[in-house]
Design a protein around this motif. Sequence first.
Motif, PDB file in Angstrom:
ATOM      1  N   SER A 184     -45.247 -58.566  64.584  1.00 12.34           N
ATOM      2  CA  SER A 184     -44.571 -58.059  65.918  1.00 12.34           C
ATOM      3  C   SER A 184     -43.104 -58.083  65.955  1.00 12.34           C
ATOM      4  CB  SER A 184     -45.067 -59.007  67.108  1.00 12.34           C
ATOM      5  OG  SER A 184     -44.407 -60.282  67.134  1.00 12.34           O
ATOM      6  N   LYS A 185     -42.389 -58.628  64.691  1.00 14.11           N
ATOM      7  CA  LYS A 185     -41.080 -58.495  64.728  1.00 14.11           C
ATOM      8  C   LYS A 185     -40.405 -57.766  63.672  1.00 14.11           C
ATOM      9  CE  LYS A 185     -41.380 -63.783  65.563  1.00 14.11           C
ATOM     10  NZ  LYS A 185     -40.991 -65.157  64.924  1.00 14.11           N
ATOM     11  N   GLN A 186     -39.130 -57.433  63.716  1.00 18.54           N
ATOM     12  CA  GLN A 186     -38.509 -56.420  63.055  1.00 18.54           C
ATOM     13  C   GLN A 186     -38.607 -56.584  61.609  1.00 18.54           C
ATOM     14  OE1 GLN A 186     -34.171 -56.850  63.498  1.00 18.54           O
ATOM     15  NE2 GLN A 186     -33.673 -55.605  61.814  1.00 18.54           N
ATOM     16  N   GLU A 187     -38.587 -57.815  61.123  1.00 18.72           N
ATOM     17  CA  GLU A 187     -38.512 -58.186  59.815  1.00 18.72           C
ATOM     18  C   GLU A 187     -39.926 -57.957  59.184  1.00 18.72           C
ATOM     19  OE1 GLU A 187     -38.442 -62.400  61.948  1.00 18.72           O
ATOM     20  OE2 GLU A 187     -37.796 -60.432  62.271  1.00 18.72           O
ATOM     21  N   SER A 188     -40.854 -57.361  59.871  1.00 21.50           N
ATOM     22  CA  SER A 188     -42.172 -56.987  59.172  1.00 21.50           C
ATOM     23  C   SER A 188     -42.479 -55.462  59.259  1.00 21.50           C
ATOM     24  CB  SER A 188     -43.136 -57.487  60.245  1.00 21.50           C
ATOM     25  OG  SER A 188     -43.321 -56.906  61.327  1.00 21.50           O
ATOM     26  N   GLU A 189     -41.334 -54.778  59.587  1.00 20.26           N
ATOM     27  CA  GLU A 189     -41.404 -53.388  59.639  1.00 20.26           C
ATOM     28  C   GLU A 189     -41.796 -52.730  58.371  1.00 20.26           C
ATOM     29  OE1 GLU A 189     -38.621 -49.358  60.073  1.00 20.26           O
ATOM     30  OE2 GLU A 189     -37.764 -51.448  60.084  1.00 20.26           O
TER      31      GLU A 189
END
Length: 220
Positions: A184-189
């Motif tokens: 759900s976070k940016q680093e998993s884009e």
Amino acid sequence: MKIKVCGMRESENIQSLIALGPDFIGFIFYNKSKRFVSDFPQVEIPLYIKKVGVFVNESIENIFQTVTKFSLDFVQLHGNETPEYIKELQKKCNVESSSNYFSESFQLGIIKAFSVDENFDFGLTQQFENTCDYFIFDTKGENYGGNGIKFNWEILKKYKGEVPFLLSGGISKNDSEAILSFLSKQESEKCIGLDINSGFELNPGVKNIEDIKEFKQNLE
């Protein structure tokens, strides 16, 4: 989320895993690994499951022989391989294999693994942008993978590349909630999958199929 189960070796264990429908099954052709495969297991793997051969600083010729002998779909490079090395590997496998073993449309997939810690320079990945289908970000440890420990996933905020990656390093069935939070976070884009191995083992090279089944269900 794609699921790659690496370090498989035993035919019966692989057959049970196939029933769960993973996206990739990884076989380690690195003779210093506890999960080393000296010969390919006698089991028919469906075409929709991609076969990945894991190599560490291996010669191009030896990789080519293994790719053709066992009809591998992907090669995962876990050593100090350079972009130039990868281009030569692709050229040999894609050109020579199409004229001998595979169809003319065969294109070897490339996965490059990076050992990550707090000091990792993600700029190092840029030189591989045009040569790899996927990256794997694994925990930096004593071994080339299979260390069974996690790294701080928040540092993946520093990854600004375009190549999609699989998250690896000490993942177990107890991590599904943390993984859902990470996704759900940016680093998993750019994260398109998970690479699991030692956290699901009964013994090196033998996976706990029920744990994998539970893990997959908890991520759905």
